[in-house]
Scaffold this motif. Structure first.
Motif, PDB file in Angstrom:
ATOM      1  N   CYS A  87       0.827  -1.206   0.000  1.00  0.00           N
ATOM      2  CA  CYS A  87       0.000   0.000   0.000  1.00  0.00           C
ATOM      3  C   CYS A  87       0.863   1.258   0.000  1.00  0.00           C
ATOM      4  O   CYS A  87       0.638   2.192  -0.783  1.00  0.00           O
ATOM      5  CB  CYS A  87      -0.924  -0.029   1.217  1.00  0.00           C
ATOM      6  N   HIS A  88       1.876   1.290   0.870  1.00  0.00           N
ATOM      7  CA  HIS A  88       2.734   2.481   0.964  1.00  0.00           C
ATOM      8  C   HIS A  88       3.532   2.714  -0.318  1.00  0.00           C
ATOM      9  O   HIS A  88       3.698   3.848  -0.758  1.00  0.00           O
ATOM     10  CB  HIS A  88       3.667   2.360   2.169  1.00  0.00           C
TER      11      HIS A  88
ATOM     12  N   GLN B 109       1.066   3.972  -3.014  1.00  0.00           N
ATOM     13  CA  GLN B 109       0.680   5.356  -2.734  1.00  0.00           C
ATOM     14  C   GLN B 109       1.807   6.328  -3.094  1.00  0.00           C
ATOM     15  O   GLN B 109       1.548   7.403  -3.636  1.00  0.00           O
ATOM     16  CB  GLN B 109       0.311   5.515  -1.253  1.00  0.00           C
ATOM     17  N   GLU B 110       3.048   5.940  -2.779  1.00  0.00           N
ATOM     18  CA  GLU B 110       4.193   6.793  -3.139  1.00  0.00           C
ATOM     19  C   GLU B 110       4.260   6.991  -4.650  1.00  0.00           C
ATOM     20  O   GLU B 110       4.668   8.041  -5.127  1.00  0.00           O
ATOM     21  CB  GLU B 110       5.508   6.156  -2.652  1.00  0.00           C
TER      22      GLU B 110
ATOM     23  N   TYR C  74      -0.703   6.062  -6.807  1.00  0.00           N
ATOM     24  CA  TYR C  74      -1.934   5.295  -6.998  1.00  0.00           C
ATOM     25  C   TYR C  74      -2.848   5.421  -5.776  1.00  0.00           C
ATOM     26  O   TYR C  74      -2.377   5.503  -4.640  1.00  0.00           O
ATOM     27  CB  TYR C  74      -1.617   3.818  -7.239  1.00  0.00           C
ATOM     28  N   ILE C  75      -4.164   5.449  -6.034  1.00  0.00           N
ATOM     29  CA  ILE C  75      -5.148   5.425  -4.950  1.00  0.00           C
ATOM     30  C   ILE C  75      -5.398   3.952  -4.622  1.00  0.00           C
ATOM     31  O   ILE C  75      -5.733   3.158  -5.508  1.00  0.00           O
ATOM     32  CB  ILE C  75      -6.450   6.141  -5.368  1.00  0.00           C
ATOM     33  N   VAL C  76      -5.213   3.591  -3.346  1.00  0.00           N
ATOM     34  CA  VAL C  76      -5.194   2.184  -2.949  1.00  0.00           C
ATOM     35  C   VAL C  76      -6.267   1.876  -1.904  1.00  0.00           C
ATOM     36  O   VAL C  76      -6.302   2.481  -0.837  1.00  0.00           O
ATOM     37  CB  VAL C  76      -3.810   1.798  -2.369  1.00  0.00           C
TER      38      VAL C  76
ATOM     39  N   THR D  54      -7.864  -0.873   0.803  1.00  0.00           N
ATOM     40  CA  THR D  54      -7.430  -2.026   1.595  1.00  0.00           C
ATOM     41  C   THR D  54      -8.611  -2.587   2.379  1.00  0.00           C
ATOM     42  O   THR D  54      -9.398  -1.839   2.949  1.00  0.00           O
ATOM     43  CB  THR D  54      -6.300  -1.665   2.581  1.00  0.00           C
TER      44      THR D  54
ATOM     45  N   ASP E  34      -6.390   4.715   0.738  1.00  0.00           N
ATOM     46  CA  ASP E  34      -5.204   5.536   1.069  1.00  0.00           C
ATOM     47  C   ASP E  34      -5.089   5.767   2.573  1.00  0.00           C
ATOM     48  O   ASP E  34      -4.741   6.859   3.040  1.00  0.00           O
ATOM     49  CB  ASP E  34      -5.239   6.869   0.319  1.00  0.00           C
TER      50      ASP E  34
ATOM     51  N   PRO F 215     -10.924   3.194  -5.825  1.00  0.00           N
ATOM     52  CA  PRO F 215      -9.460   3.212  -5.875  1.00  0.00           C
ATOM     53  C   PRO F 215      -8.961   2.594  -7.175  1.00  0.00           C
ATOM     54  O   PRO F 215      -9.694   1.838  -7.830  1.00  0.00           O
ATOM     55  CB  PRO F 215      -9.058   2.345  -4.673  1.00  0.00           C
TER      56      PRO F 215
ATOM     57  N   HIS G   1      10.115   5.386  -5.237  1.00  0.00           N
ATOM     58  CA  HIS G   1       8.803   5.101  -4.624  1.00  0.00           C
ATOM     59  C   HIS G   1       8.915   3.913  -3.665  1.00  0.00           C
ATOM     60  O   HIS G   1       8.321   3.921  -2.585  1.00  0.00           O
ATOM     61  CB  HIS G   1       7.755   4.774  -5.697  1.00  0.00           C
TER      62      HIS G   1
ATOM     63  N   GLY H  79       8.475   4.340   0.256  1.00  0.00           N
ATOM     64  CA  GLY H  79       7.316   3.604   0.749  1.00  0.00           C
ATOM     65  C   GLY H  79       7.681   2.638   1.864  1.00  0.00           C
ATOM     66  O   GLY H  79       6.981   2.541   2.876  1.00  0.00           O
TER      67      GLY H  79
END
Length: 433
Positions: free
Chosen positions: A60-61, A64-65, A68-70, A72, A88, A139, A289, A293
């Motif tokens: 995820c981290h 996001q770096e 991308y919109i993530v 979970t 996010d 997302p 990234h 991340g």
């Protein structure tokens, strides 16, 4: 809205009385009524006994770096129920939760009237998550954790870009099976035809089963120690530093702040899945990234420091493998300190085995209990311990305060509060105010 949210949550939680009912018939029925929201999603599916949450968090981290919109979907929660469905890192709002419950409640009731029977809490929660990701938050990619097992888990209605199986251990054996082979067959049920699987399982028999399932489904297989690996693992300023090598890439001197060699395995598994997304699905993720991340990744309740004086960690080690990992981490970082442990656990765990492992590493161990239907009484835990320095305190808050007073500002001692994730959730509310 607070009242409406509480009512919606109460309605969902009341479904726990229907227990765990493996099978996908109810899921497919409910999703069909909603127009199959799961088919709109790009997903990664993550199964395994331990390490699912950390692996999801690393992925995820990094994503996001990279911009991308993530989404979970994880369990259990540590701070608030809503965090189980997040985008996010921001939990679903009370308002969105209420609106989706209003929408699916008639569908749930309709399902109850069919031959498929009453949907469980986790099934309904999974439907809420899929509907939220598909039609509300939207997302770019969603990382979906299994609840239990894999093959018949309610999340196994998705067709992911890549499946991940972190490891195989002894948990939920009353449902998944009594042997490594039986449990592995359940977890391997998430592998989809033509889509790859990344795994960090270590037992040869587990790896063989996953390889056989992957072959039968024409799925590429990436195994830790074979198709990808970590080398040159070392400690640097209290952080784990290592080199990651795969068929696609080599990244040297990667660094994570999360403690323990097991986290290096989790991050390698996450990186292999990320590499696959880059190579085959055109995800644009640069080395920077990845590095940033990884450094930013944290996971609540997993060897998480909550105090410096006295040095205090909380860790949701709720099964034998989790306890093994905790003991190794304590030895790796704090072998020079006197170790105080406070422990509470649920009844359905191999408690004697778990306590035996803690006895071996603790200079002092205190057993406690918390308000939860399946919590084991502290006196019962005490009886299972063979420690020469064991104690009981049924008031967990008082147990923590007592240990902190005893340790004071000593730099030669460390306090570890561990056991059930439900217990750790309660402790964290107190410690992280």
């Amino acid at each position: 809205m607070n009242n409406e949210f509480n009512e919606a949550l109460h309605w969902l939680n009341s479904r726990t009385t229907f227990g765990i009912k493996p099978g996908l018939e109810r899921m497919n029925f409910m999703l069909e009524q909603l127009g199959h929201p799961e088919r709109r999603l790009k997903t990664v599916h993550v199964a395994g006994t331990n390490g699912k949450g950390s692996t999801v968090s690393f992925m995820c981290h990094i994503l996001q770096e990279a911009g991308y919109i993530v989404g979970t979907f994880t369990s259990p929660y540590i701070e608030s129920f809503n965090e189980r469905i997040s985008v996010d890192g921001i939990p679903i709002s009370d308002e969105d939760f209420v609106e989706i419950v209003k929408k699916i409640k008639p569908i749930v009731e309709k399902c109850e009237a069919t031959e498929y029977g009453v949907p469980t809490e986790f099934e309904v929660l999974t439907v809420i998550a899929l509907e939220y990701f598909a039609k509300v938050a939207v997302p770019y990619i969603s990382l979906i954790e299994t609840g239990l097992g894999g093959r018949l888990d309610s999340t196994n209605v998705i067709t992911p870009l890549v499946s991940v199986i972190t490891n195989i251990g002894q948990d939920h054996m009353n449902i998944l099976g009594n042997t490594v082979e039986e449990i592995t067959k359940e977890k391997a049920g998430i592998i989809k035809s033509g889509f790859p699987v990344v795994t960090a399982v270590e037992q040869p028999e587990a790896e063989e089963i996953i390889a056989d399932v992957a072959k039968s489904k024409n799925s590429k297989l990436y195994r830790l120690g074979k198709e990808f690996k970590t080398i040159d693992t070392a400690l640097h300023n209290g952080n784990e530093v290592f080199t990651f090598q795969s068929l696609f890439n080599r990244l040297e001197n990667l660094e994570i702040t999360m403690k323990g060699e097991h986290q290096v395995k989790n991050v390698a598994t996450a990186l292999m899945a990320i590499e696959y997304l880059k190579q085959y699905f055109a995800f644009v993720i640069d080395e920077e990234h990845i590095r940033t991340g990884l450094l930013k990744t944290t996971w609540k309740g997993r060897f998480e420091k909550v105090s410096d004086k006295p040095l205090t960690f909380i860790d949701g080690a709720h099964n034998p493998e989790g306890i093994d990992t905790l003991c190794k981490t304590i030895q790796r970082y704090y072998s020079d300190k006197k170790v105080h442990i406070i422990f509470s656990a649920l009844k359905d765990k191999p408690l004697k085995e778990m306590i035996g492992k803690l006895d071996a590493i603790a200079d002092k161990i205190t057993f406690t209990q918390f308000e939860f239907a399946r919590c084991t009484e502290a006196s019962e835990l005490f009886e299972l311990s063979s420690s020469a320095n064991k104690h009981v305190n049924v008031d967990w808050k008082e147990a923590i305060e007592s240990e902190k007073r005893e340790i004071g500002r000593s730099e030669e001692e460390v306090l570890i509060i561990t056991g059930s994730l439900y217990f750790i959730s309660e402790v964290r509310k107190l410690e992280c105010r």
